[in-house]
Design an enzyme around this catalytic site. Structure first.
Site, mmCIF file in Angstrom:
data_model
loop_
_atom_site.group_PDB
_atom_site.id
_atom_site.type_symbol
_atom_site.label_atom_id
_atom_site.label_comp_id
_atom_site.label_asym_id
_atom_site.label_seq_id
_atom_site.Cartn_x
_atom_site.Cartn_y
_atom_site.Cartn_z
ATOM 1 N N ARG A 1 45.194 60.765 72.367
ATOM 2 C CA ARG A 1 45.877 61.347 73.587
ATOM 3 C C ARG A 1 47.301 60.884 73.479
ATOM 4 O O ARG A 1 47.519 59.623 73.012
ATOM 5 C CB ARG A 1 45.185 61.199 74.942
ATOM 6 N N LYS B 1 40.769 56.371 78.017
ATOM 7 C CA LYS B 1 40.429 56.546 79.716
ATOM 8 C C LYS B 1 39.396 55.266 80.025
ATOM 9 O O LYS B 1 38.560 55.213 79.230
ATOM 10 C CB LYS B 1 39.996 58.010 79.896
ATOM 11 N N HIS C 1 48.658 67.301 73.098
ATOM 12 C CA HIS C 1 47.105 67.661 73.195
ATOM 13 C C HIS C 1 46.833 68.641 72.242
ATOM 14 O O HIS C 1 45.523 68.641 72.159
ATOM 15 C CB HIS C 1 46.903 68.037 74.430
ATOM 16 N N ARG D 1 45.324 67.377 69.466
ATOM 17 C CA ARG D 1 43.992 66.513 69.506
ATOM 18 C C ARG D 1 42.831 67.849 69.605
ATOM 19 O O ARG D 1 41.847 67.642 68.894
ATOM 20 C CB ARG D 1 43.891 66.087 71.077
ATOM 21 N N HIS E 1 35.019 60.785 74.412
ATOM 22 C CA HIS E 1 34.371 61.773 75.420
ATOM 23 C C HIS E 1 33.304 61.047 76.015
ATOM 24 O O HIS E 1 32.525 60.782 75.249
ATOM 25 C CB HIS E 1 34.349 63.257 74.988
ATOM 26 N N TYR F 1 34.845 72.962 72.052
ATOM 27 C CA TYR F 1 35.299 73.304 70.740
ATOM 28 C C TYR F 1 34.332 74.169 69.914
ATOM 29 O O TYR F 1 34.805 74.790 68.915
ATOM 30 C CB TYR F 1 35.734 72.054 69.752
#
Length: 323
Positions: free
Chosen positions: A174, A198, A267, A270, A293, A302
């Site tokens: 990110r 994150k 992004h 990514r 994730h 995806y």
């Protein structure tokens, strides 16, 4: 948020006072006084990023402003929150915005209930709005090659930008993760880079040979020319850590130079990273780990991109698809 017009205000107050409720005196002041400790907890205990916490704090402040327009006797209940969301929707807020605001309020009122400021959570039983599934925008491999070859290789800014673009695509990081990298996060011996995602979660992402070589050259020969003030891996002309705003502008600049007229953001790199890995045969669980994730459902989007491409190929080349 602009002030509620007088007529609107009367409409909302009348709607809430069809049945008489006893409000909590000065409840808005108590909630506002609690907000600082709540955001501190989001940072320290839940490990949310400062940007996420700031957005949550703004969402709470917006709700408290709405309460203030209604008056301190407004009942703090599910109906009040529902009317607030209805007011936001009438102002054009999207389902995603409403879902985020509900998430912020749900978290805050859990905390307020634990602190004894409220007796119940007015958001507890409210469901988030259903969101349409948006397929991520990706670059083709040929388009990616054009963007990555756009920066100049004979000056420090171009070399640094090339490294950042390559890293966005090589590791699927990110933009905030890219800007937060330090020189010590690059493990040249093992060919890995440590990324802080994150919730301050750490993950290790492999570096392919080309990426590792570019980083080694940049760190050894080009980065010192910026006279860096700290250990940030990517620095600006002043030697300070790179900003997200610069990365966004940089991506736009090189995408335009590559002759791509679609909207492309950091992004997108990514998304392209994940899509190209899956197209090459990578399994979903591995891509999930590389992206950082927490839930594999976030990675499954995806597979829909792949399915759409396969359908397009089938329609274009199958002899009976045009009958």
């Amino acid at each position: 948020m602009r002030p509620v017009a007088a007529e609107e205000k009367r409409t909302y107050i009348n709607a809430m006072t069809e049945e008489k409720h006893s409000g909590m005196p000065g409840q808005r002041g108590k909630l506002r006084a609690l907000s600082g400790r709540w955001t501190d907890g989001l940072l320290a205990q839940r490990g949310l990023s400062p940007n996420t916490v700031q957005a949550y704090a703004q969402d709470l402040d917006d709700f408290l402003l709405f309460l203030g327009e209604l008056g301190d006797d407004a009942p703090l209940e599910e109906r009040t929150v529902f009317l607030y969301l209805a007011w936001l929707r009438s102002r054009g807020c999207t389902g995603r915005t409403l879902a985020r605001r509900l998430s912020a309020l749900r978290s805050f009122f859990v905390f307020a209930q634990e602190e004894g400021v409220v007796t119940r959570n007015p958001v507890e039983l409210m469901e988030n709005p259903r969101l349409p599934q948006r397929l991520p925008e990706v670059l083709s491999r040929e388009e990616m090659d054009r963007v990555l070859s756009a920066p100049r290789a004979d000056e420090k800014g171009g070399v640094r930008d090339r490294c950042m673009l390559e890293l966005l695509y090589a590791c699927g990081v990110r933009v905030s993760e890219l800007c937060g990298l330090s020189v010590g996060d690059v493990d040249r011996q093992r060919g890995l880079i440590r990324v802080w995602g994150k919730g301050a979660k750490e993950r290790l992402v492999p570096l392919h040979g080309l990426m590792l070589g570019l980083l080694e050259q940049y760190v050894a020969h080009w980065r010192p020319l910026f006279q860096p003030e700290g250990d940030a891996l990517f620095v600006n002309r002043s030697g300070r850590a790179m900003t997200r705003q610069y990365v966004w502008k940089m991506v736009k600049k090189y995408v335009e130079q590559a002759g791509i007229r679609r909207s492309v953001s950091p992004h997108t790199f990514r998304h392209s990273f994940a899509t190209h890995l899956l197209e090459g045969g990578a399994d979903l669980r591995s891509v999930q780990m590389l992206l950082g994730h927490a839930d594999i459902s976030a990675t499954e989007i995806y597979t829909h991109v792949q399915a759409d491409r396969l359908r397009a190929i089938h329609k274009k080349y199958h002899p009976r698809s045009h009958e």
